[in-house]
Scaffold this active site. Structure first.
Site, short mmCIF file in Angstrom:
data_model
loop_
_atom_site.label_atom_id
_atom_site.label_comp_id
_atom_site.label_asym_id
_atom_site.label_seq_id
_atom_site.Cartn_x
_atom_site.Cartn_y
_atom_site.Cartn_z
CG ASN A 3 -2.14 -0.96 0.91
OD1 ASN A 3 -2.48 -1.20 -0.25
ND2 ASN A 3 -2.72 -1.51 1.95
CG HIS A 49 -1.51 3.53 3.72
ND1 HIS A 49 -2.38 3.47 4.78
CD2 HIS A 49 -0.69 2.46 3.85
CE1 HIS A 49 -2.09 2.40 5.53
NE2 HIS A 49 -1.07 1.77 4.98
CG HIS A 51 4.39 -4.18 11.20
ND1 HIS A 51 4.11 -5.52 11.41
CD2 HIS A 51 3.22 -3.60 10.90
CE1 HIS A 51 2.81 -5.71 11.25
NE2 HIS A 51 2.24 -4.57 10.95
#
Ligand code: CTP
Length: 319
Positions: free
Chosen positions: A109, A277, A293
């Site tokens: 994304n 994004h 992450h």
């Protein structure tokens, strides 16, 4: 045979964030990238020692019944009951059973997709995977339209659909789901307790309006298995991102894998700003300690696989 070298460097990942993107130069699309089939097959075999995408892509109906108790993967002390609706939506057989594709696209994304003109190229792949119900219609030129599998973290309902506070937002989500038109909707329902109601709302909407999607809910072991594979290859991720999960699964049923929209850096290769994004104003959060992450680390591993011909990363414009 030779080792699959995913993380060649033995030095600790000291990250100088000032010019991170400079260090990740990927050769222009048309230059000499070649698919390395031997390596791809070796990776598939190695991943099969940890997980089997055909099985782990979804829990099946036969293995659960309404009322069963599940412990969340990241909140082991919290549990959920398998609702009647969830049970109804569990597939009877794996949506990937005996599936094999020549080429697959995995669309991340990142804003790097904007003005890429990659839509047609993406849509030309036999199987197209997208993440987190990202919008396509308004961005078709850059991201394409074809969607064979799309993921949906429960948090998407909050971020992109205002937690369905009113009829307008419910209708918006419903339209998006209808537009999936028979593709696989992959919902990680058993990861974290925060998503409980959101998953239930979506399940209810799908059943009530007879939405034509094939729902899938990843197995309880998938996350740890994927992490295990990468750790074994010295890629020290915390929690795999959706994008990395999709690549890991795709190795099972895709001969060649093409990645688009993977670029977890605020500047592109020409030092122009890149949105986190392509479709919203979410900011970069992955660098904070709190983020589960480690996207730049994942990217480094994917880049190395690109250089070895195991996958192809596109981070600029398509020809
Ligand atoms: N991605 C990327 N670079 C970005 C944004 C996303 O490489 N700037 C990749 C990641 O692999 C990510 C995937 O595209 O998993 C889908 O993006 P997103 O919906 O943001 O994925 P999540 O993994 O759910 O990440 P988050 O926790 O931020 O929602």
């Amino acid at each position: 045979g030779a080792e699959v070298v995913i993380n060649g460097s033995s030095s600790p990942a000291v990250v100088d964030r000032s010019n991170e993107s400079i260090k990740h130069n990927i050769q222009p699309a048309s230059s000499k990238w070649r698919h390395n089939q031997t390596l791809s097959l070796r990776i598939r075999k190695q991943i099969l020692k940890f997980l089997d995408a055909e099985k782990d892509i979804s829990v099946l109906k036969g293995t659960l019944k309404p009322g069963d108790i599940i412990h969340y993967i990241f909140d082991r002390d919290s549990t959920m009951n398998v609702s009647q609706n969830l049970y109804e939506l569990l597939p009877r057989t794996s949506p990937l059973k005996n599936k094999h594709f020549g080429t697959c696209a995995i669309v991340g994304n990142s804003g790097v997709l904007l003005n890429s003109g990659c839509g047609q190229e993406i849509d030309a792949h036999s199987f197209v995977i997208r993440c987190n119900l990202a919008p396509v219609q308004e961005y078709a030129r850059d991201v394409g339209l074809k969607t064979d599998l799309v993921t949906m973290n429960p948090s998407v309902i909050q971020r992109a659909f205002e937690d369905l506070v009113n009829a307008t937002w419910r209708e918006k989500l419903l339209q998006r789901l209808h537009s999936l038109n028979g593709s696989i909707l992959w919902i990680p329902a058993f990861m974290a307790r925060g998503g409980k109601e959101r998953v239930e709302w979506v399940n209810e909407l799908i059943l009530k309006h007879h939405v034509n999607v094939r729902t899938a809910y990843p197995s309880l072991r998938l996350l740890h298995a994927v992490r295990g594979y990468w750790l074994t290859n010295k890629v020290h991720i915390k929690r795999p991102t959706t994008g990395l999960l999709m690549y890991t699964l795709a190795t099972r049923f895709c001969k060649q894998i093409y990645l688009y929209g993977f670029w977890p850096f605020p500047l592109d290769q020409n030092q122009n700003p890149v949105k986190y994004h392509y479709y919203d104003s979410l900011k970069y959060g992955y660098t904070s300690q709190a983020s589960p992450h480690t996207m730049p680390l994942e990217f480094k591993a994917l880049k190395s696989l690109h250089e070895q011909g195991a996958l192809k990363l596109t981070v600029g414009q398509c020809d």
